[in-house]
Design an enzyme around this catalytic site. Structure first.
Site, PDB file in Angstrom:
ATOM      1  NE  ARG A 135       8.428 -25.139 -45.925  1.00 34.49           N
ATOM      2  CZ  ARG A 135       9.474 -24.350 -46.099  1.00 34.49           C
ATOM      3  NH1 ARG A 135       9.495 -23.138 -45.559  1.00 34.49           N
ATOM      4  NH2 ARG A 135      10.501 -24.755 -46.831  1.00 34.49           N
ATOM      5  CG  HIS A 168       7.723 -18.272 -48.578  1.00 39.60           C
ATOM      6  ND1 HIS A 168       7.039 -19.466 -48.557  1.00 39.60           N
ATOM      7  CD2 HIS A 168       8.930 -18.535 -48.028  1.00 39.60           C
ATOM      8  CE1 HIS A 168       7.796 -20.417 -48.034  1.00 39.60           C
ATOM      9  NE2 HIS A 168       8.954 -19.867 -47.703  1.00 39.60           N
TER      10      HIS A 168
END
Length: 314
Positions: free
Chosen positions: A229, A277
């Site tokens: 993250r 991502h």
């Protein structure tokens, strides 16, 4: 008579349709209905919801909700949105996601081990120069986070011949892999690793964990991979360490703000690889199968699947 399963998502309609198709194929006996199509009477009977970027107001409108299935492994955005009074949240634990993540970690570890970033910079300068080859056995990889994804990555790296250490906040045991925990273990991983791979969940304890002080602890010339993250890494501190040439390269798949703003210095830095991502996307079909198994267990015996510890955040 069981109620319908609510599907709650704020993703684009074509993405939602793909999720729904997979869920319905895996559970032909269940009535899976997008929230906006539920009648008031149906909302009163819903006891399970499957969610991806849900509107918390819609979740709160289901008074009999017993548990929530996230379609993703990470729940750091979901938990704050739902609040402390939310029903149990079950994060996605899918062997296919673990395989995909371990594949990505191995691929980008090879990218760094084989100096591909350095060769790309040489090409931009029209420079023909051969760099010394390092065997995997000469490269130490430190994994931060030894959950399902970290464990799978550690095994795959070790099978490829890399020297692997794993770190977690609490002690883990993994045959054939050296593991450590606590502050002293984190210091060891940062100090001894040629490549540091971050696969930690985002919690209040891990936010900003990789700051200037800890990045300074890394071996000079080491590289960083962050597939967990964005807020775990302080991006400006990373840029500082790259400019000092203390860190040789960073492969980043996650960022504090996504999509990564165009003005971010990470885009144009020659020692940064920016990915959108994509290291371990949810596989709709296998995720639906996992969810179907969870639903069957609940329907047959009332057992809610293992769920997130709200105090830990994972």
């Amino acid at each position: 008579m069981t109620g319908p399963i609510a599907f709650i998502s704020s993703m684009p309609s074509e993405v939602q349709d793909s999720y729904l198709a997979s869920l319905r194929a895996a559970m032909p006996g269940e009535n899976i209905v997008p929230f906006d199509l539920l009648t008031d009477a149906q909302r009163q009977r819903v006891d399970i919801a499957v969610v991806a970027r849900p509107d918390p107001v819609k979740v709160a409108a289901l008074p009999r909700l017993a548990w929530i299935q996230s379609m993703w492994a990470g729940v750091d955005q979901l938990l704050p949105a739902l609040g402390s009074k939310a029903p149990p949240v079950v994060r996605l634990i899918d062997p296919e996601m673990s395989r995909t993540m371990s594949e990505a970690v191995l691929a980008w570890t090879y990218f760094l081990q084989r100096d591909m970033s350095a060769y790309a910079r040489q090409q931009a300068r029209l420079l023909w120069r051969q760099l010394p080859y390092r065997k995997p056995s000469q490269v130490s990889v430190g994994l931060l986070g030894m959950g399902e994804l970290g464990t799978a990555a550690a095994i795959r790296l070790a099978d490829a011949g890399f020297k692997v250490r794993g770190w977690s906040r609490s002690t883990k045991r993994l045959p054939g892999i050296e593991t450590c925990s606590g502050e002293s273990g984190l210091d060891l991983i940062l100090r001894e690793s040629d490549i540091v791979v971050c696969l930690l969940p985002l919690t209040p304890q891990t936010q900003g964990l990789l700051n200037i002080e800890r990045l300074t602890q890394m071996k000079r010339g080491a590289a960083l991979i962050n597939f967990s993250r964005g807020p775990i890494l302080v991006e400006n501190d990373l840029l500082t360490m790259l400019e000092r040439e203390h860190i040789s390269h960073a492969v980043l798949d996650v960022f504090s703000v996504e999509p990564l703003p165009q003005e971010s210095g990470l885009w144009r830095h020659s020692s940064v690889t920016v990915l959108p991502h994509i290291s371990a996307p949810t596989d709709n079909e296998t995720a639906a199968t996992v969810f179907a198994d969870n639903v069957r267990a609940y329907r047959s015996g009332g057992r809610i699947p293992a769920n997130v510890d709200l105090t830990r955040g994972y």
